[in-house]
Design a protein around this motif. Structure first.
Motif, mmCIF file in Angstrom:
data_model
loop_
_atom_site.group_PDB
_atom_site.id
_atom_site.type_symbol
_atom_site.label_atom_id
_atom_site.label_comp_id
_atom_site.label_asym_id
_atom_site.label_seq_id
_atom_site.Cartn_x
_atom_site.Cartn_y
_atom_site.Cartn_z
ATOM 1 N N HIS A 96 0.839 -1.200 0.000
ATOM 2 C CA HIS A 96 0.000 0.000 0.000
ATOM 3 C C HIS A 96 0.877 1.255 0.000
ATOM 4 O O HIS A 96 0.665 2.186 0.773
ATOM 5 N N LEU A 98 1.053 3.546 -2.145
ATOM 6 C CA LEU A 98 0.515 4.681 -2.914
ATOM 7 C C LEU A 98 -0.927 4.913 -2.500
ATOM 8 O O LEU A 98 -1.628 3.986 -2.107
ATOM 9 N N ARG A 127 15.335 6.068 2.966
ATOM 10 C CA ARG A 127 14.763 7.392 3.245
ATOM 11 C C ARG A 127 15.626 8.490 2.614
ATOM 12 O O ARG A 127 15.119 9.438 2.027
ATOM 13 N N LEU A 130 15.137 8.662 -1.134
ATOM 14 C CA LEU A 130 13.845 9.167 -1.600
ATOM 15 C C LEU A 130 13.658 10.657 -1.292
ATOM 16 O O LEU A 130 12.576 11.200 -1.539
ATOM 17 N N GLU A 131 14.685 11.312 -0.802
ATOM 18 C CA GLU A 131 14.523 12.710 -0.389
ATOM 19 C C GLU A 131 14.124 13.640 -1.515
ATOM 20 O O GLU A 131 13.514 14.681 -1.287
ATOM 21 N N ILE A 134 8.625 13.931 -3.310
ATOM 22 C CA ILE A 134 7.669 14.300 -2.265
ATOM 23 C C ILE A 134 6.371 13.525 -2.455
ATOM 24 O O ILE A 134 5.844 13.443 -3.567
ATOM 25 N N ARG A 136 2.509 13.415 -0.510
ATOM 26 C CA ARG A 136 1.705 14.086 0.509
ATOM 27 C C ARG A 136 0.730 13.123 1.178
ATOM 28 O O ARG A 136 0.111 13.487 2.171
ATOM 29 N N CYS A 137 0.561 11.925 0.628
ATOM 30 C CA CYS A 137 -0.505 11.024 1.118
ATOM 31 C C CYS A 137 -0.043 10.017 2.157
ATOM 32 O O CYS A 137 -0.759 9.744 3.109
ATOM 33 N N THR A 138 1.094 9.403 1.947
ATOM 34 C CA THR A 138 1.405 8.152 2.666
ATOM 35 C C THR A 138 2.204 8.354 3.938
ATOM 36 O O THR A 138 2.385 7.398 4.692
ATOM 37 N N GLY A 139 2.723 9.563 4.168
ATOM 38 C CA GLY A 139 3.646 9.724 5.300
ATOM 39 C C GLY A 139 4.897 8.878 5.122
ATOM 40 O O GLY A 139 5.652 8.668 6.068
ATOM 41 N N TYR A 140 5.116 8.366 3.889
ATOM 42 C CA TYR A 140 6.305 7.624 3.450
ATOM 43 C C TYR A 140 6.422 6.214 4.045
ATOM 44 O O TYR A 140 7.212 5.404 3.556
ATOM 45 N N HIS A 141 5.673 5.893 5.092
ATOM 46 C CA HIS A 141 5.828 4.611 5.776
ATOM 47 C C HIS A 141 5.800 3.440 4.788
ATOM 48 O O HIS A 141 6.728 2.625 4.716
ATOM 49 N N ASN A 142 4.708 3.398 4.017
ATOM 50 C CA ASN A 142 4.541 2.226 3.145
ATOM 51 C C ASN A 142 5.375 2.303 1.872
ATOM 52 O O ASN A 142 5.590 1.285 1.214
ATOM 53 N N VAL A 144 8.599 3.391 1.999
ATOM 54 C CA VAL A 144 9.873 2.855 2.489
ATOM 55 C C VAL A 144 9.763 1.334 2.642
ATOM 56 O O VAL A 144 10.662 0.581 2.260
ATOM 57 N N LYS A 145 8.613 0.913 3.163
ATOM 58 C CA LYS A 145 8.388 -0.525 3.336
ATOM 59 C C LYS A 145 8.402 -1.246 1.979
ATOM 60 O O LYS A 145 8.962 -2.336 1.846
ATOM 61 N N PHE B 259 -6.909 16.895 0.355
ATOM 62 C CA PHE B 259 -6.675 17.349 1.736
ATOM 63 C C PHE B 259 -7.484 18.589 2.065
ATOM 64 O O PHE B 259 -7.099 19.387 2.913
ATOM 65 N N HIS B 684 -1.095 6.836 8.708
ATOM 66 C CA HIS B 684 0.292 7.210 8.366
ATOM 67 C C HIS B 684 0.335 8.581 7.713
ATOM 68 O O HIS B 684 1.147 9.439 8.059
ATOM 69 N N GLY B 685 -0.539 8.756 6.726
ATOM 70 C CA GLY B 685 -0.514 10.005 5.963
ATOM 71 C C GLY B 685 -0.882 11.199 6.823
ATOM 72 O O GLY B 685 -0.275 12.273 6.720
ATOM 73 N N ALA B 720 10.951 11.850 3.149
ATOM 74 C CA ALA B 720 11.017 10.507 3.744
ATOM 75 C C ALA B 720 11.954 10.460 4.946
ATOM 76 O O ALA B 720 11.726 9.718 5.905
ATOM 77 N N TYR B 726 5.646 4.569 11.634
ATOM 78 C CA TYR B 726 4.631 4.857 12.645
ATOM 79 C C TYR B 726 4.079 3.532 13.179
ATOM 80 O O TYR B 726 3.947 2.557 12.443
#
Lengths: 158, 792
Positions: A96, A98, A127, A130-131, A134, A136-142, A144-145, B259, B684-685, B720, B726
């Motif tokens: 997930h 995206l 991380r 990927l800098e 950008i 805006r949706c995922t908070g990058y967690h998934n 990076v995963k 958003f 997360h987002g 990132a 989280y």
């Protein structure tokens, strides 16, 4: 107008461009490869990332004419030959990685190049890698995963 | 075993495949035969009188097809605010007209006062620059600071509004005297003045619109980056352009995030429609990112003084707040609801505080309009509450967890009516707090802090226990609160003859995964494979009606409408089965996709019923109509009330002031969960955006009204490397009591709950490092601000 030809997603293409035409404009407007997106005007967001001769490049940061003769891969060229999702694409779906999908083509292209350079990156390396993109949706967690998963690593942190 | 199908399964998203292969169809990806290009001419001064706009040179430039100015739209209607708010004195809010293009005056940098249509984008852009060069605009002093704007009647954003105040709102005005009395005799009062920093939503897809006009039929089509195409159609048709609604189709195709910023109708949408009609050609406009910064509705921007009256043991007695809320230069569609009913009504938090009074003064300034951004008013309420509670705990030397527990509404108290007008239906705040404490290993914190200290870093832990009201409807309630429209939603379930199903929904998916989740519910209810169900959204010509997606409402309102339509499908199916099986309707049961006669082995599959519904031979037509398609509208009885507890851990470098979020734990109660994978992604987002607000993002105008943070080079979006993994849990579930799915909504939670947890953690780290003189740092808690706080 300048005539140019290059290879895009394995096919020879040619066209006429103005000197100021950016590669991303050539891809989107001339070749109608609209998977490569434009998310900013300062080469910061990374949504337009493609591969030029195997390197991840923001296609808003290079003139089309400067890519003449190059071998360009866009998101449209990333699936396996049989049309199935490649390992990195599949990892994005499985994890997930995206949501709205707008930054996704650039994320996939950057991630693929990152893994080609460094097949077993640490979380910090992912991380850092990927800098330039950008989301805006995922908070990058998934995201990076997904990159770690595509590299064959299991993700401990949940 | 986790479910692999239907409600509660982490079904993989079907929309992903097109996005991952470059086959998404966002507005700017579409190409229409014969299209022309629009470029807006935007003000480069914050405040100015338009003396003249000479467009003749621009009109003569190569490729230019048409030029528009505010003069062309002066007779069409204005874009209205959706909520009418009344001031404390009973007067209605001041409501200046918001034109398609600025007329008479420009009121913020980026305010569009003209537009050029040309054969190519480059030609339009060149001519737009020519107009900017030729226009004469007399610059006026910019009105930027809210308190100064309210104090100075001589300089006005809108000439007819003397003090730049839109409204001065009290909630609840009748509470005021009692609250003031409590403060007079309270054993302890904690006061905190804070800023809720102004943010730019920055969905990754910039806004874009394509207008088309079909002279043969007189029909218009608007393809646009919208979170709610039906509302856009309603606004364009009824208020702005006067196009008959049946002659206007609005399509929002794939939309790259919203958003909040894409809820509203913007002038560019009207412009491309007018231009398409004038030229008889499709006209397209796509924002550059710089234009997004200048002209998208921004978020937050509150300056607040909050006071907490309590006993010495931390028992809350009253909250009192005074807020200045920046509304920008014009009223965007939800702009008057955001600082009021999405903010003041949440100012009791999850606490049994007996007295609350909220005062909000909403101020016009020469800045971009401000409206709802993820959370919209509720992050502002939560930040004020959780920060002042944290400060009180430090002043009185009380345990932050114990103080929350002492003041929480307890599970036996539901339904619970707060002093600010909401009736929470259910919740268990003790449970989410206990879960968060367990997840965060609070007991092991000191050891981790010692390890950080050994590295020369300060570690802190911050808590936030948040609640929100979402599932934005209930129509009767929002009507009482000032909304000019009810906010129900609708869905049509169309079972095709071959048994597959199209579901037309008023909700719009721009990242939330509706195309996957809604079919999970249909599949579960009707006993069909998820793959045989398809969601149709974002096209007013295909969908009965809808109020779009915002306020965590998609499932809690539209999903329930769909569920209601499914009930009707089952009822109709029973009728058909009774006819086919020659049984009484009352004897038919429906289970696992089969209609059966109770107590017999006589049954028909769902597919057989569907086929029969469309090609029957012998229906008794007086009592059984062919077809299997049902529409339902749903209006909930109440808001939903998700809540949770967030614990953030930061490490802080005292030499540089840099803060790193090293752990973030979320224990949320979202009621029933339809797709855990997507719920986690939403949290997360939201938390990512909350950390962005807390540590990185700020929108800065200088005293002349120039936007200093107008690009991704100047506005710090979270990357990132700025965020951790989280830790998310949603196992504490108290299902919503007034909708049959038991869902509450999860889209905004992370952005609401996280900022105070981060800032509380920073203050905690500083206090643990002996810097107890630092009682507050405004967001974004940047290295510079931390360093200054440390070093005085």
């Amino acid at each position: 107008m300048t005539k140019l030809s290059m290879t895009v997603n394995g096919k020879a293409v040619s066209g006429e461009v103005e000197g100021r035409t950016l590669l991303v404009q050539f891809l989107r407007e001339t070749l109608h490869l609209t998977g490569t997106h434009v998310g900013c005007d300062t080469s910061q967001c990374g949504a337009c990332t493609v591969h030029i001769d195997g390197k991840a490049v923001k296609s808003c940061s290079i003139f089309a004419a400067d890519a003449a003769g190059a071998n360009v891969t866009t998101i449209e060229g990333m699936a396996n030959a049989d049309g199935s999702l490649s390992v990195i694409q599949q990892a994005f779906q499985d994890c997930h990685g995206l949501q709205c999908g707008f930054c996704t083509p650039g994320m996939v292209m950057t991630s693929a190049a990152l893994l080609a350079d460094n097949p077993h990156p640490t979380e910090a390396e992912v991380r850092h890698g990927l800098e330039g993109n950008i989301c805006r949706c995922t908070g990058y967690h998934n995201i990076v995963k997904a990159v770690l998963t595509a590299s064959g690593q299991t993700v401990a942190a949940e | 075993m986790p479910k692999d199908y239907g409600i509660g399964a982490s079904s993989k998203r079907r929309e992903d495949v097109r996005f991952l292969t470059g086959r998404g169809q966002y507005t700017d990806d579409l190409s229409i035969h014969g299209q022309a290009h629009a470029v807006m001419v935007r003000s480069n001064v914050a405040h100015g009188k338009i003396v003249s706009i000479d467009t003749s040179a621009a009109a003569a430039m190569p490729g230019v097809l048409a030029v528009f100015t505010g003069e062309d739209f002066k007779d069409v209607g204005g874009n209205p605010a959706g909520w009418l708010i009344k001031s404390r004195n009973g007067e209605p809010m001041r409501e200046p007209k918001r034109p398609v293009l600025a007329h008479g005056k420009v009121r913020h940098v980026g305010d569009a006062y003209a537009a050029v249509i040309a054969e190519t984008y480059e030609q339009a852009k060149a001519a737009a620059q020519q107009i900017a060069d030729d226009a004469v605009i007399d610059e006026l002093p910019a009105i930027i600071d809210m308190k100064a704007a309210a104090a100075d009647a001589s300089n006005r954003v809108h000439d007819e509004i003397p003090d730049n105040i839109c409204f001065d709102w009290g909630w609840i005005e009748d509470n005021r005297a009692a609250v003031d009395a409590v403060f007079k005799s309270a054993p302890h009062i904690t006061t905190l003045e804070l800023v809720n920093n102004r943010l730019v939503p920055n969905a990754m897809e910039p806004r874009a619109s394509i207008g088309e006009y079909f002279p043969g039929t007189g029909d218009y089509k608007l393809t646009t980056t919208s979170q709610n195409p039906h509302l856009t159609r309603l606004l364009v048709a009824a208020f702005v352009m006067g196009i008959p609604e049946n002659k206007l189709t609005v399509v929002a195709p794939d939309v790259g995030g919203g958003f909040g910023s894409k809820i509203y109708h913007y002038g560019e949408e009207a412009l491309v429609l007018a231009a398409a009609k004038k030229l008889g050609r499709a006209v397209r406009w796509t924002a550059e990112r710089s234009e997004s910064f200048l002209s998208d509705a921004h978020g937050r921007d509150h300056v607040t003084k909050i006071e907490l009256a309590c006993e010495k043991d931390g028992t809350f007695l009253a909250f009192r707040t005074e807020t200045y809320a920046n509304v920008g230069a014009y009223l965007s569609n939800f702009s008057t609801a955001t600082p009021t009913f999405l903010h003041g009504t949440l100012m009791a938090g999850p606490y049994k505080v007996p007295h609350v009074y909220v005062n909000v003064k909403t101020i016009f300034t020469n800045t971009a309009p401000v409206d709802a951004y993820r959370g919209a008013g509720r992050p502002e309420a939560t930040f004020s509450l959780e920060r002042v509670i944290d400060k009180m705990c430090r002043e009185l030397g009380l345990d932050q967890f114990e103080v929350r527990r002492k003041n929480f509404i307890t599970p036996d108290m539901f339904p619970y009516t707060t002093p600010v007008g909401l009736a929470y239906d259910t919740g268990n705040y003790q449970a989410t707090l206990a879960k968060a404490i367990e997840m965060a290993d609070v007991a092991g914190f000191d050891k981790r802090a010692a390890a950080s200290k050994a590295k020369g870093r300060l570690r802190g832990m911050g808590l936030s226990t948040w609640i929100e009201a979402c599932g934005i409807a209930p129509s009767h309630l929002v009507g009482v609160l000032g909304s000019r429209v009810g906010l129900y939603d609708a869905a049509t379930v169309r079972v095709n003859a071959t048994g597959n199903i199209s579901v037309m929904v008023g909700a719009h998916s721009h990242g939330q995964g509706h195309e996957t989740v809604f079919p999970q519910i249909v599949a579960e209810r009707l006993g069909v494979p998820e793959s045989s169900v398809e969601i149709v959204h974002g096209d007013t010509s295909k969908i009965p009606f809808g109020m779009g997606s915002y306020g965590s409402r998609s499932l809690a309102v539209c999903g329930v409408a769909m569920n209601k339509a499914i009930d009707k499908i089952v009822a109709k199916g029973k009728k058909i089965a009774a006819h086919m099986l020659e049984a009484s309707e009352g004897d038919i049961t429906f289970e696992d996709g089969k209609f059966s006669v109770a107590g017999t082995d006589k049954a028909k599959t769902f597919g057989e019923i569907a086929f029969s519904a469309y090609v029957p031979h012998n229906y008794p037509l007086e009592t059984l109509e062919p077809g299997l398609e049902e529409t339902a509208f749903y209006d909930p009885a109440n808001f939903t009330y998700p809540a949770g507890a967030y614990i953030c851990e930061v490490e802080l470098d005292p030499d540089t002031g840099k803060v790193d979020v090293v752990a973030f734990h979320c224990a949320d109660d979202f009621g029933n969960i339809m797709n855990p994978m997507i719920v986690e992604g939403q949290v997360h987002g939201g938390v990512g955006q909350g950390i962005g607000q807390a540590l990185l993002e700020n929108t800065t105008y200088d005293e002349n009204g120039q936007l200093l943070t107008g690009s991704f080079m100047d506005y710090a979006m979270p990357r990132a490397s700025d965020v951790p993994f989280y830790n998310v849990d949603y196992s504490c579930q108290t299902p919503c009591t007034h909708n049959p799915l038991g869902v509450k909504g999860c889209g905004e939670a992370g952005a609401i709950g996280s900022p105070p947890a981060v800032v509380n953690a920073v203050i905690d780290a500083l206090h643990r490092g002996g810097m107890t003189h630092v009682t507050h740092i405004n967001m974004p808690v940047s290295p510079g601000r931390v360093w200054q706080a440390i070093n005085g």
